[in-house]
Motif scaffolding. Structure first.
Motif, PDB file in Angstrom:
ATOM      1  N   VAL A 233       0.886  -1.267   0.193  1.00 24.59           N
ATOM      2  CA  VAL A 233       0.478  -0.100   0.187  1.00 24.59           C
ATOM      3  C   VAL A 233       0.574   0.875   0.088  1.00 24.59           C
ATOM      4  CG1 VAL A 233      -1.559   1.568   1.702  1.00 24.59           C
ATOM      5  CG2 VAL A 233      -1.727  -0.834   1.129  1.00 24.59           C
ATOM      6  N   VAL A 234       2.163   1.648   1.110  1.00 28.64           N
ATOM      7  CA  VAL A 234       2.970   2.058   0.882  1.00 28.64           C
ATOM      8  C   VAL A 234       3.419   2.811  -0.229  1.00 28.64           C
ATOM      9  CG1 VAL A 234       4.530   3.376   1.505  1.00 28.64           C
ATOM     10  CG2 VAL A 234       3.143   2.145   3.273  1.00 28.64           C
ATOM     11  N   GLY A 235       3.728   1.566  -1.269  1.00 27.22           N
ATOM     12  CA  GLY A 235       4.679   1.813  -2.434  1.00 27.22           C
ATOM     13  C   GLY A 235       3.154   2.625  -3.924  1.00 27.22           C
ATOM     14  N   THR A 236       2.648   1.874  -3.610  1.00 27.83           N
ATOM     15  CA  THR A 236       1.633   2.106  -4.095  1.00 27.83           C
ATOM     16  C   THR A 236       1.394   4.018  -3.802  1.00 27.83           C
ATOM     17  OG1 THR A 236       0.058   0.042  -4.708  1.00 27.83           O
ATOM     18  CG2 THR A 236      -0.957   1.997  -5.389  1.00 27.83           C
ATOM     19  N   ALA A 237       1.171   4.476  -2.796  1.00 31.97           N
ATOM     20  CA  ALA A 237       0.931   5.573  -2.505  1.00 31.97           C
ATOM     21  C   ALA A 237       2.153   6.615  -2.834  1.00 31.97           C
ATOM     22  CB  ALA A 237       0.045   5.647  -1.010  1.00 31.97           C
ATOM     23  N   ALA A 238       3.144   5.847  -2.314  1.00 38.10           N
ATOM     24  CA  ALA A 238       4.543   6.649  -2.784  1.00 38.10           C
ATOM     25  C   ALA A 238       4.840   6.588  -4.647  1.00 38.10           C
ATOM     26  CB  ALA A 238       6.021   5.639  -2.196  1.00 38.10           C
ATOM     27  N   MET A 239       4.351   5.963  -5.274  1.00 36.83           N
ATOM     28  CA  MET A 239       4.686   5.687  -6.623  1.00 36.83           C
ATOM     29  C   MET A 239       3.767   7.378  -7.549  1.00 36.83           C
ATOM     30  SD  MET A 239       4.741   1.942  -7.634  1.00 36.83           S
ATOM     31  CE  MET A 239       4.649   2.389  -9.580  1.00 36.83           C
ATOM     32  N   ILE A 240       2.383   6.892  -6.901  1.00 31.81           N
ATOM     33  CA  ILE A 240       1.376   8.225  -7.611  1.00 31.81           C
ATOM     34  C   ILE A 240       1.588   9.612  -6.674  1.00 31.81           C
ATOM     35  CG2 ILE A 240      -0.948   9.132  -6.487  1.00 31.81           C
ATOM     36  CD1 ILE A 240      -1.859   5.933  -6.228  1.00 31.81           C
ATOM     37  N   TRP A 241       2.061   9.630  -5.247  1.00 27.70           N
ATOM     38  CA  TRP A 241       2.520  10.725  -4.700  1.00 27.70           C
ATOM     39  C   TRP A 241       4.172  11.562  -5.489  1.00 27.70           C
ATOM     40  CZ3 TRP A 241       7.285  10.295  -0.641  1.00 27.70           C
ATOM     41  CH2 TRP A 241       7.586  12.052  -0.488  1.00 27.70           C
ATOM     42  N   VAL A 242       5.269  10.122  -6.009  1.00 30.94           N
ATOM     43  CA  VAL A 242       6.164  11.185  -6.187  1.00 30.94           C
ATOM     44  C   VAL A 242       6.112  11.479  -7.213  1.00 30.94           C
ATOM     45  CG1 VAL A 242       8.408  10.668  -7.169  1.00 30.94           C
ATOM     46  CG2 VAL A 242       7.798   9.805  -4.858  1.00 30.94           C
ATOM     47  N   GLY A 243       5.360  10.314  -8.576  1.00 28.60           N
ATOM     48  CA  GLY A 243       4.510  11.177  -9.932  1.00 28.60           C
ATOM     49  C   GLY A 243       4.326  12.284  -9.952  1.00 28.60           C
TER      50      GLY A 243
END
Length: 320
Positions: A233-243
């Motif tokens: 979940v953190v990884g998905t959120a991080a991808m969206i946030w960084v992108g």
């Protein structure tokens, strides 16, 4: 004799310059790597999912294959490309960075979308049963290396932008190589520790001499499934946030300041509502929230574009 002493003096001078250059390169690599650290959470959090469903004995070999692919991505493809662009077309770096940010938004939003509408073969959460294990492993590694390529491109581009301008090309290359190797070791070493933590806990529970040691082992085993889900979940959120953050910053860089300025004003407004000691944390949290919202919206808009236009075009080119 005087000639020999002069030669030794020249050699000593060259050695001092070389040592200073090495120290300078290492320092620059450390600073550039720190600038890229925001993207590391993507790699570290996304990778463990690629070993999900495989036997414990295959976890480290799979991570090793992904790490080798990551090093190959960074050193053989991205590093030379970064140096060529830096030397001959620096104006291309920002559009490429935005393209990578859009891809991260798409990947993250697609995962969110498929939580509500899962793919039929994976709807039950299990791997398909009509494929051989070696084929599944190769497929997982290929997918991980593909995702790593985008994340590595972001990291290398951020690191390149953080290096001082006007440097010799070889110094930039050495600094980027140090960033590439250091980040890969850090990320995949951490991933290896994470995915083997439950095996370590099982080992402690079996051989621990003290009750507390065995309890610690059982606790590790019990908590790891939930921790792995949280990490995904953190990884998905991080991808969206960084992108989303990359695309917003890029839009401001190329002249469209409105979205970035709006987010910045919201962060300033929220920070003004809390005590001064919390200004930085609240401003960051609000910025990250709106970056993530922008990333989700952009990613969801890209899903039909990829499904209806890009994938068919790629399929046509791959067959020709």
């Amino acid at each position: 004799m005087s000639g020999l002493l002069a030669l030794l003096d020249d050699v000593a001078g060259i050695a001092k310059v070389a040592a200073a250059s090495v120290d300078d390169i290492a320092g620059q690599a450390a600073k550039a790597g720190a600038k890229a650290a925001g993207a590391l959470i993507d790699d570290a959090a996304v990778t463990p999912k690629y070993v999900h469903g495989f036997a414990p004995a295959r976890e480290l070999p799979i991570i090793g294959k992904i790490a080798v692919g990551s090093i190959r991505n960074k050193l053989l493809i991205l590093l030379p490309a970064a140096l060529i662009l830096s030397a001959f077309a620096p104006w291309v770096i920002m559009p490429l960075l935005m393209l990578g940010g859009g891809y991260l938004c798409f990947e993250g939003a697609e995962k969110v979308y498929h939580l509500f509408r899962p793919h039929a073969p994976y709807a039950d959460g299990h791997l398909p049963q009509d494929k051989a294990p070696d084929h599944l492993e190769a497929e997982k590694v290929a997918g991980a290396v593909k995702t790593d390529f985008i994340l590595s491109a972001e990291i290398m581009t951020i690191a390149l932008a953080a290096l001082p301008t006007g440097q010799p090309l070889w110094m930039q290359g050495m600094a980027l190589a140090l960033v590439a190797v250091g980040i890969t070791v850090l990320v995949y070493g951490g991933v290896a520790l994470i995915v083997k933590a439950d095996d370590f806990g099982l080992w402690l529970a079996r051989i621990g001499r003290l009750g507390a040691t065995r309890a610690l082992g059982r606790g590790l085993v019990a908590m790891m499934p939930g921790f792995m889900n949280l990490l995904m979940v953190v990884g998905t959120a991080a991808m969206i946030w960084v992108g989303g953050s990359i695309v917003l910053h890029g839009l401001a860089e190329i002249g469209w300041h409105a979205p970035y300025d709006w987010v910045h004003h919201q962060a300033e407004f929220a920070a003004a509502l809390v005590p001064p000691a919390l200004h930085g944390a609240v401003g960051w949290a609000v910025t990250a929230f709106f970056d993530g919202v922008f990333g989700v919206v952009l990613g969801l808009l890209l899903i039909p574009l990829v499904a209806k236009v890009i994938d068919p075009l790629l399929s046509v080119f791959s067959k020709s």
